[in-house]
Design a protein around this motif. Structure first.
Motif, short mmCIF file in Angstrom:
data_model
loop_
_atom_site.label_atom_id
_atom_site.label_comp_id
_atom_site.label_asym_id
_atom_site.label_seq_id
_atom_site.Cartn_x
_atom_site.Cartn_y
_atom_site.Cartn_z
N THR A 96 0.82 -1.21 0.00
CA THR A 96 0.00 0.00 0.00
C THR A 96 0.86 1.26 0.00
O THR A 96 2.05 1.21 0.31
CB THR A 96 -0.91 0.03 1.24
OG1 THR A 96 -0.10 0.18 2.41
CG2 THR A 96 -1.78 -1.21 1.34
N LYS A 98 0.66 3.67 2.14
CA LYS A 98 1.13 3.93 3.51
C LYS A 98 2.39 3.12 3.83
O LYS A 98 3.30 3.62 4.48
CB LYS A 98 0.03 3.61 4.53
CG LYS A 98 -1.06 4.64 4.56
CD LYS A 98 -2.03 4.34 5.68
CE LYS A 98 -3.07 5.45 5.74
NZ LYS A 98 -3.82 5.43 6.97
N GLN A 99 2.43 1.89 3.36
CA GLN A 99 3.61 1.07 3.58
C GLN A 99 4.81 1.63 2.82
O GLN A 99 5.93 1.67 3.35
CB GLN A 99 3.34 -0.37 3.15
CG GLN A 99 2.38 -1.10 4.06
CD GLN A 99 1.92 -2.43 3.48
OE1 GLN A 99 1.69 -2.56 2.28
NE2 GLN A 99 1.79 -3.43 4.35
N THR A 118 7.66 -6.88 4.06
CA THR A 118 6.38 -6.17 4.11
C THR A 118 5.34 -6.89 3.27
O THR A 118 4.19 -7.06 3.69
CB THR A 118 6.54 -4.71 3.63
OG1 THR A 118 7.45 -4.04 4.50
CG2 THR A 118 5.22 -3.97 3.62
N ASN A 122 2.63 -8.45 5.44
CA ASN A 122 1.70 -7.33 5.44
C ASN A 122 1.92 -6.44 6.67
O ASN A 122 1.01 -6.18 7.45
CB ASN A 122 0.25 -7.81 5.37
CG ASN A 122 -0.70 -6.69 5.04
OD1 ASN A 122 -0.32 -5.70 4.43
ND2 ASN A 122 -1.95 -6.83 5.45
N LEU A 123 3.15 -5.97 6.83
CA LEU A 123 3.53 -5.15 7.98
C LEU A 123 2.82 -3.80 7.96
O LEU A 123 2.57 -3.23 6.90
CB LEU A 123 5.04 -4.90 7.97
CG LEU A 123 5.95 -6.12 8.07
CD1 LEU A 123 7.40 -5.70 7.86
CD2 LEU A 123 5.78 -6.79 9.42
N SER A 124 2.50 -3.28 9.13
CA SER A 124 1.92 -1.93 9.22
C SER A 124 3.04 -0.92 9.03
O SER A 124 4.23 -1.24 9.14
CB SER A 124 1.27 -1.74 10.59
OG SER A 124 2.26 -1.61 11.59
N GLU A 125 2.66 0.31 8.77
CA GLU A 125 3.68 1.36 8.59
C GLU A 125 4.51 1.54 9.85
O GLU A 125 5.71 1.79 9.79
CB GLU A 125 3.04 2.67 8.13
CG GLU A 125 2.00 3.23 9.08
CD GLU A 125 1.30 4.45 8.53
OE1 GLU A 125 1.97 5.43 8.18
OE2 GLU A 125 0.07 4.40 8.45
N ASN A 126 3.89 1.40 11.01
CA ASN A 126 4.61 1.51 12.27
C ASN A 126 5.62 0.39 12.43
O ASN A 126 6.75 0.62 12.86
CB ASN A 126 3.61 1.48 13.43
CG ASN A 126 3.78 2.63 14.36
OD1 ASN A 126 4.53 3.55 14.10
ND2 ASN A 126 3.08 2.58 15.46
N ASP A 127 5.22 -0.84 12.09
CA ASP A 127 6.12 -1.99 12.18
C ASP A 127 7.31 -1.82 11.24
O ASP A 127 8.45 -2.16 11.59
CB ASP A 127 5.39 -3.29 11.83
CG ASP A 127 4.34 -3.66 12.87
OD1 ASP A 127 4.45 -3.22 14.03
OD2 ASP A 127 3.39 -4.40 12.51
#
Length: 142
Positions: A96, A98-99, A118, A122-127
């Motif tokens: 995405t 955001k990523q 990622t 499917n890592l979050s942006e924070n991760d």
């Protein structure tokens, strides 16, 4: 300027995020109080002030959102090009925006492996930001 890292990368402009917002908030509260205490003679004017306050609040938020969207598009294009230069392949559409925006802080040495991780997890942006070992600063985003 201090070395940018995960804990200090968020940026706030005092004039916009604090002064303008709280001034607008005071204006809205004052106009609502004026509207509630208005007589028939000034009901129209006080209702217009309340309306203007909410219109300004919408403008305040949309100005920020539109600027960030434009920056996100530029970052997405830059990071897709960087990925292509580093790997010779196009960046997956499963990642995405955001990523991708979070991945911009990764140096070239970490970038490709973080992109792959990622996509798999499917890592979050924070991760993503927390996994970066050697932070690459982005001082142009506001």
């Amino acid at each position: 300027m201090k070395q940018q890292n995960y804990s200090n990368h968020a940026r706030y402009v005092i004039g916009y995020h604090i002064v303008a917002f709280f001034t607008l908030l005071i204006f809205i509260i004052g106009s609502i109080r004026g509207f509630l205490n208005s007589s028939e003679d000034n009901l129209y004017v006080s209702s217009l002030l309340v309306l203007i306050g909410f219109i300004l609040l919408l403008i305040f938020f949309y100005l920020r959102i539109f600027a960030l969207k434009a920056q996100d598009r530029a970052i997405r294009a830059e990071e897709k090009l960087r990925y292509f230069i580093l790997t010779g392949k196009t960046l997956s559409n499963n990642i995405t925006t955001k990523q991708i925006v979070a991945l911009r802080f990764a140096p070239d040495e970490e970038f490709v492996s973080l992109v792959e991780k990622t996509e798999k997890e499917n890592l979050s942006e924070n991760d993503i930001k927390k996994l970066i070992k050697s932070w690459k600063a982005d001082t142009y985003r506001v």
